[in-house]
Design a protein around this motif. Structure first.
Motif, PDB file in Angstrom:
ATOM      1  N   UNK A  96       0.840  -1.219  -0.042  1.00  0.00           N
ATOM      2  CA  UNK A  96      -0.002  -0.157  -0.050  1.00  0.00           C
ATOM      3  C   UNK A  96       0.906   1.336  -0.040  1.00  0.00           C
ATOM      4  N   UNK A  97       1.706   1.363  -0.818  1.00  0.00           N
ATOM      5  CA  UNK A  97       2.926   2.262  -0.890  1.00  0.00           C
ATOM      6  C   UNK A  97       2.478   3.021  -2.235  1.00  0.00           C
ATOM      7  N   UNK A  98       1.956   4.407  -1.927  1.00  0.00           N
ATOM      8  CA  UNK A  98       1.965   5.237  -2.974  1.00  0.00           C
ATOM      9  C   UNK A  98       3.154   5.659  -3.725  1.00  0.00           C
ATOM     10  N   UNK A  99       4.384   5.701  -2.931  1.00  0.00           N
ATOM     11  CA  UNK A  99       5.548   6.034  -3.539  1.00  0.00           C
ATOM     12  C   UNK A  99       5.899   5.171  -4.734  1.00  0.00           C
ATOM     13  N   UNK A 100       5.795   3.803  -4.511  1.00  0.00           N
ATOM     14  CA  UNK A 100       6.082   2.674  -5.522  1.00  0.00           C
ATOM     15  C   UNK A 100       5.132   3.136  -6.695  1.00  0.00           C
ATOM     16  N   UNK A 101       3.802   3.256  -6.534  1.00  0.00           N
ATOM     17  CA  UNK A 101       2.981   3.584  -7.542  1.00  0.00           C
ATOM     18  C   UNK A 101       3.338   4.775  -8.398  1.00  0.00           C
TER      19      UNK A 101
END
Length: 130
Positions: A96-101
């Motif tokens: 649930x990592x927005x940074x990865x997305x």
């Protein structure tokens, strides 16, 4: 309801009359649309919607990989980029990592822009008769 049907008819017509290069651009645009949906849903805490949109992006990325013509050197580089995007999507989805997305989105956007520019250059070359 009628507007929805008209929009779907337009999309179907657009797909049915598109060249392979245009279809690829449509896929890039779709992947970016679904990735934005995934990011927004995650920000809003809607894990199911985020997951669903993320899986749609992953499917598009996998389609890009399997349709690469590996007889070209550039295809190997693009395959590695696609694999990294998919890795970022999976990690973003699991953690649930927005940074990865966002990372995946940045690379995908650059690839989409590169593809669009290549399409323009090809068209210019055709018009010039080269």
């Amino acid at each position: 309801m009628l507007n929805s049907q008209m929009a779907n008819a337009y999309k179907n017509q657009q797909i049915m009359t598109a060249s392979p290069a245009q279809l690829t651009l449509l896929l890039y645009n779709g992947a970016l649309k679904f990735l934005n949906e995934s990011i927004i849903a995650l920000e809003q805490g809607d894990i199911q919607k985020s997951n669903s949109a993320n899986l749609r992006v992953q499917n598009i990325i996998r389609e890009f990989v399997v349709t690469l013509d590996m007889s070209y050197e550039v295809s190997k580089t693009w395959a590695q980029l696609y694999e990294y995007i998919e890795y970022s999507l999976i990690q973003g989805n699991i953690k649930k990592d927005i940074g990865q997305l966002q990372n995946a989105k940045g690379i995908l956007q650059e690839m989409r822009d590169t593809w669009e520019e290549a399409m323009k250059q090809t068209q210019i070359t055709r018009v010039a008769g080269k």
